[in-house]
Scaffold this motif. Structure first.
Motif, PDB file in Angstrom:
ATOM      1  N   GLY A  34       0.782  -1.237   0.000  1.00 16.88           N
ATOM      2  CA  GLY A  34       0.000   0.000   0.000  1.00 16.88           C
ATOM      3  C   GLY A  34       0.804   1.273   0.000  1.00 16.88           C
ATOM      4  N   GLY A  35       2.062   1.216  -0.373  1.00 18.70           N
ATOM      5  CA  GLY A  35       2.889   2.419  -0.358  1.00 18.70           C
ATOM      6  C   GLY A  35       2.377   3.514  -1.267  1.00 18.70           C
ATOM      7  N   VAL A  36       1.924   3.149  -2.456  1.00 20.53           N
ATOM      8  CA  VAL A  36       1.397   4.129  -3.401  1.00 20.53           C
ATOM      9  C   VAL A  36       0.117   4.748  -2.847  1.00 20.53           C
ATOM     10  CG1 VAL A  36       0.431   4.418  -5.708  1.00 20.53           C
ATOM     11  CG2 VAL A  36       2.431   2.991  -5.377  1.00 20.53           C
ATOM     12  N   GLY A  37      -0.714   3.928  -2.246  1.00 17.01           N
ATOM     13  CA  GLY A  37      -1.941   4.443  -1.644  1.00 17.01           C
ATOM     14  C   GLY A  37      -1.649   5.404  -0.498  1.00 17.01           C
ATOM     15  N   PHE A  38      -0.684   5.041   0.343  1.00 15.18           N
ATOM     16  CA  PHE A  38      -0.290   5.944   1.421  1.00 15.18           C
ATOM     17  C   PHE A  38       0.225   7.264   0.856  1.00 15.18           C
ATOM     18  CE2 PHE A  38       0.570   1.989   4.093  1.00 15.18           C
ATOM     19  CZ  PHE A  38      -0.583   2.146   4.848  1.00 15.18           C
ATOM     20  N   ALA A  39       1.032   7.194  -0.188  1.00 20.27           N
ATOM     21  CA  ALA A  39       1.600   8.404  -0.777  1.00 20.27           C
ATOM     22  C   ALA A  39       0.508   9.309  -1.336  1.00 20.27           C
ATOM     23  CB  ALA A  39       2.596   8.029  -1.882  1.00 20.27           C
ATOM     24  N   MET A  40      -0.438   8.740  -2.069  1.00 23.61           N
ATOM     25  CA  MET A  40      -1.494   9.551  -2.661  1.00 23.61           C
ATOM     26  C   MET A  40      -2.404  10.133  -1.582  1.00 23.61           C
ATOM     27  SD  MET A  40      -0.684   9.719  -5.718  1.00 23.61           S
ATOM     28  CE  MET A  40      -2.031  10.763  -6.165  1.00 23.61           C
ATOM     29  N   LEU A  41      -2.721   9.348  -0.569  1.00 21.98           N
ATOM     30  CA  LEU A  41      -3.551   9.847   0.528  1.00 21.98           C
ATOM     31  C   LEU A  41      -2.844  10.978   1.271  1.00 21.98           C
ATOM     32  CD1 LEU A  41      -6.181   9.466   2.111  1.00 21.98           C
ATOM     33  CD2 LEU A  41      -4.976   7.830   3.540  1.00 21.98           C
ATOM     34  N   LEU A  42      -1.577  10.803   1.524  1.00 20.70           N
ATOM     35  CA  LEU A  42      -0.795  11.839   2.193  1.00 20.70           C
ATOM     36  C   LEU A  42      -0.729  13.107   1.341  1.00 20.70           C
ATOM     37  CD1 LEU A  42       0.901  12.347   4.739  1.00 20.70           C
ATOM     38  CD2 LEU A  42       2.880  11.485   3.488  1.00 20.70           C
ATOM     39  N   LEU A  43      -0.536  12.946   0.047  1.00 22.48           N
ATOM     40  CA  LEU A  43      -0.482  14.102  -0.860  1.00 22.48           C
ATOM     41  C   LEU A  43      -1.817  14.846  -0.849  1.00 22.48           C
ATOM     42  CD1 LEU A  43       1.113  15.693  -3.012  1.00 22.48           C
ATOM     43  CD2 LEU A  43       0.125  14.159  -4.710  1.00 22.48           C
ATOM     44  N   ILE A  44      -2.914  14.127  -0.920  1.00 25.88           N
ATOM     45  CA  ILE A  44      -4.232  14.768  -0.920  1.00 25.88           C
ATOM     46  C   ILE A  44      -4.462  15.522   0.390  1.00 25.88           C
ATOM     47  CG2 ILE A  44      -6.718  14.286  -0.857  1.00 25.88           C
ATOM     48  CD1 ILE A  44      -6.113  11.968  -2.834  1.00 25.88           C
ATOM     49  N   LEU A  45      -4.142  14.886   1.518  1.00 27.46           N
ATOM     50  CA  LEU A  45      -4.358  15.528   2.813  1.00 27.46           C
ATOM     51  C   LEU A  45      -3.499  16.775   2.986  1.00 27.46           C
ATOM     52  CD1 LEU A  45      -4.581  12.376   5.124  1.00 27.46           C
ATOM     53  CD2 LEU A  45      -6.454  13.848   4.365  1.00 27.46           C
ATOM     54  N   ILE A  46      -2.239  16.706   2.593  1.00 25.02           N
ATOM     55  CA  ILE A  46      -1.346  17.856   2.742  1.00 25.02           C
ATOM     56  C   ILE A  46      -1.773  18.999   1.833  1.00 25.02           C
ATOM     57  CG2 ILE A  46       1.009  18.682   2.344  1.00 25.02           C
ATOM     58  CD1 ILE A  46       1.992  15.994   3.418  1.00 25.02           C
ATOM     59  N   VAL A  47      -2.118  18.689   0.589  1.00 18.64           N
ATOM     60  CA  VAL A  47      -2.527  19.741  -0.347  1.00 18.64           C
ATOM     61  C   VAL A  47      -3.809  20.415   0.132  1.00 18.64           C
ATOM     62  CG1 VAL A  47      -3.394  20.142  -2.681  1.00 18.64           C
ATOM     63  CG2 VAL A  47      -1.316  18.828  -2.342  1.00 18.64           C
ATOM     64  N   GLU A  48      -4.782  19.633   0.593  1.00 19.36           N
ATOM     65  CA  GLU A  48      -6.027  20.228   1.090  1.00 19.36           C
ATOM     66  C   GLU A  48      -5.771  21.091   2.325  1.00 19.36           C
ATOM     67  OE1 GLU A  48      -9.022  20.385  -0.330  1.00 19.36           O
ATOM     68  OE2 GLU A  48      -7.992  19.405  -2.006  1.00 19.36           O
ATOM     69  N   TYR A  49      -4.878  20.633   3.203  1.00 16.96           N
ATOM     70  CA  TYR A  49      -4.538  21.415   4.390  1.00 16.96           C
ATOM     71  C   TYR A  49      -3.887  22.746   3.990  1.00 16.96           C
ATOM     72  CZ  TYR A  49      -2.145  22.880   8.632  1.00 16.96           C
ATOM     73  OH  TYR A  49      -1.689  23.623   9.692  1.00 16.96           O
ATOM     74  N   LEU A  50      -2.942  22.681   3.053  1.00 19.25           N
ATOM     75  CA  LEU A  50      -2.261  23.905   2.619  1.00 19.25           C
ATOM     76  C   LEU A  50      -3.197  24.841   1.868  1.00 19.25           C
ATOM     77  CD1 LEU A  50       1.205  22.459   1.537  1.00 19.25           C
ATOM     78  CD2 LEU A  50       0.670  23.794   3.590  1.00 19.25           C
ATOM     79  N   LYS A  51      -4.169  24.292   1.137  1.00 19.42           N
ATOM     80  CA  LYS A  51      -5.145  25.147   0.455  1.00 19.42           C
ATOM     81  C   LYS A  51      -6.026  25.869   1.474  1.00 19.42           C
ATOM     82  CE  LYS A  51      -5.781  22.818  -3.961  1.00 19.42           C
ATOM     83  NZ  LYS A  51      -6.732  22.037  -4.788  1.00 19.42           N
ATOM     84  N   LYS A  52      -6.445  25.169   2.534  1.00 22.85           N
ATOM     85  CA  LYS A  52      -7.263  25.810   3.560  1.00 22.85           C
ATOM     86  C   LYS A  52      -6.512  26.934   4.244  1.00 22.85           C
ATOM     87  CE  LYS A  52     -10.347  22.047   4.800  1.00 22.85           C
ATOM     88  NZ  LYS A  52     -10.724  21.086   5.851  1.00 22.85           N
ATOM     89  N   LYS A  53      -5.226  26.735   4.474  1.00 23.02           N
ATOM     90  CA  LYS A  53      -4.391  27.756   5.123  1.00 23.02           C
ATOM     91  C   LYS A  53      -3.878  28.799   4.127  1.00 23.02           C
ATOM     92  CE  LYS A  53      -4.490  25.949   9.212  1.00 23.02           C
ATOM     93  NZ  LYS A  53      -5.113  26.615  10.333  1.00 23.02           N
ATOM     94  N   GLU A  54      -4.245  28.649   2.837  1.00 23.48           N
ATOM     95  CA  GLU A  54      -3.846  29.554   1.755  1.00 23.48           C
ATOM     96  C   GLU A  54      -2.323  29.683   1.662  1.00 23.48           C
ATOM     97  OE1 GLU A  54      -6.002  33.202   2.121  1.00 23.48           O
ATOM     98  OE2 GLU A  54      -7.936  32.195   1.993  1.00 23.48           O
ATOM     99  N   LYS A  55      -1.640  28.542   1.748  1.00 23.61           N
ATOM    100  CA  LYS A  55      -0.181  28.501   1.651  1.00 23.61           C
ATOM    101  C   LYS A  55       0.303  28.098   0.264  1.00 23.61           C
ATOM    102  CE  LYS A  55       0.640  29.259   6.051  1.00 23.61           C
ATOM    103  NZ  LYS A  55       1.366  30.399   6.553  1.00 23.61           N
ATOM    104  N   LEU A  56      -0.615  27.691  -0.623  1.00 24.99           N
ATOM    105  CA  LEU A  56      -0.235  27.281  -1.974  1.00 24.99           C
ATOM    106  C   LEU A  56      -0.628  28.360  -2.971  1.00 24.99           C
ATOM    107  CD1 LEU A  56      -1.340  23.528  -2.114  1.00 24.99           C
ATOM    108  CD2 LEU A  56       0.946  24.431  -1.832  1.00 24.99           C
TER     109      LEU A  56
END
Length: 137
Positions: A34-56
């Protein structure tokens, strides 16, 4: 800032590989689970978090979208090739299980694509300028 998007994608990939190997070790399997799944899930969570904080900024988001679009098909193709080799080595049971899962997935897609109730008598009116347009479905 496109480089930031690539760096974020790389960090998520390396973290996914690490967690996949760790899960494989915990389960007693000498493989990445599940490494690829973990990577994609982590990427989605981090990007959504940074979008909410308007850091991207816009360039970083475009870079992430581009590399995410490239990353997913390539990794899925690599994983699919490995799964086929493992299934052929695993025998009839592994191939049967794979075929059954694919058939069930195909059967469920029409149910999921409805997305709710279907209203056959949907009628809408659009007003544009001097003309009145009626659209009946």
């Amino acid at each position: 800032m496109i480089i930031f998007g690539v760096a974020l994608l790389s960090i998520c990939f390396l973290a996914g590989v690490f967690f996949g190997d760790l899960l494989g070790d915990i389960l007693g399997i000498d493989a990445n689970v599940g490494g690829v799944g973990f990577a994609m899930l982590l990427l989605i969570l981090i990007v959504e978090y940074l979008k909410k904080k308007e850091k991207l900024n816009k360039q970083t988001q475009e870079g992430l979208a581009f590399w995410s679009g490239m990353y997913i098909p390539i990794v899925v193709a690599m994983s699919a090739q490995q799964n086929v080799v493992a299934a052929l080595d695993g025998g009839v049971l592994a191939i049967t299980a794979g075929v059954v899962v694919v058939l069930i997935s195909w059967a469920v897609v029409p149910l999921l694509s409805r997305g709710g109730t279907i209203n056959e008598s949907h009628e809408s009116e659009l007003i544009g300028g001097e003309q009145r347009v009626r659209n009946i479905r």
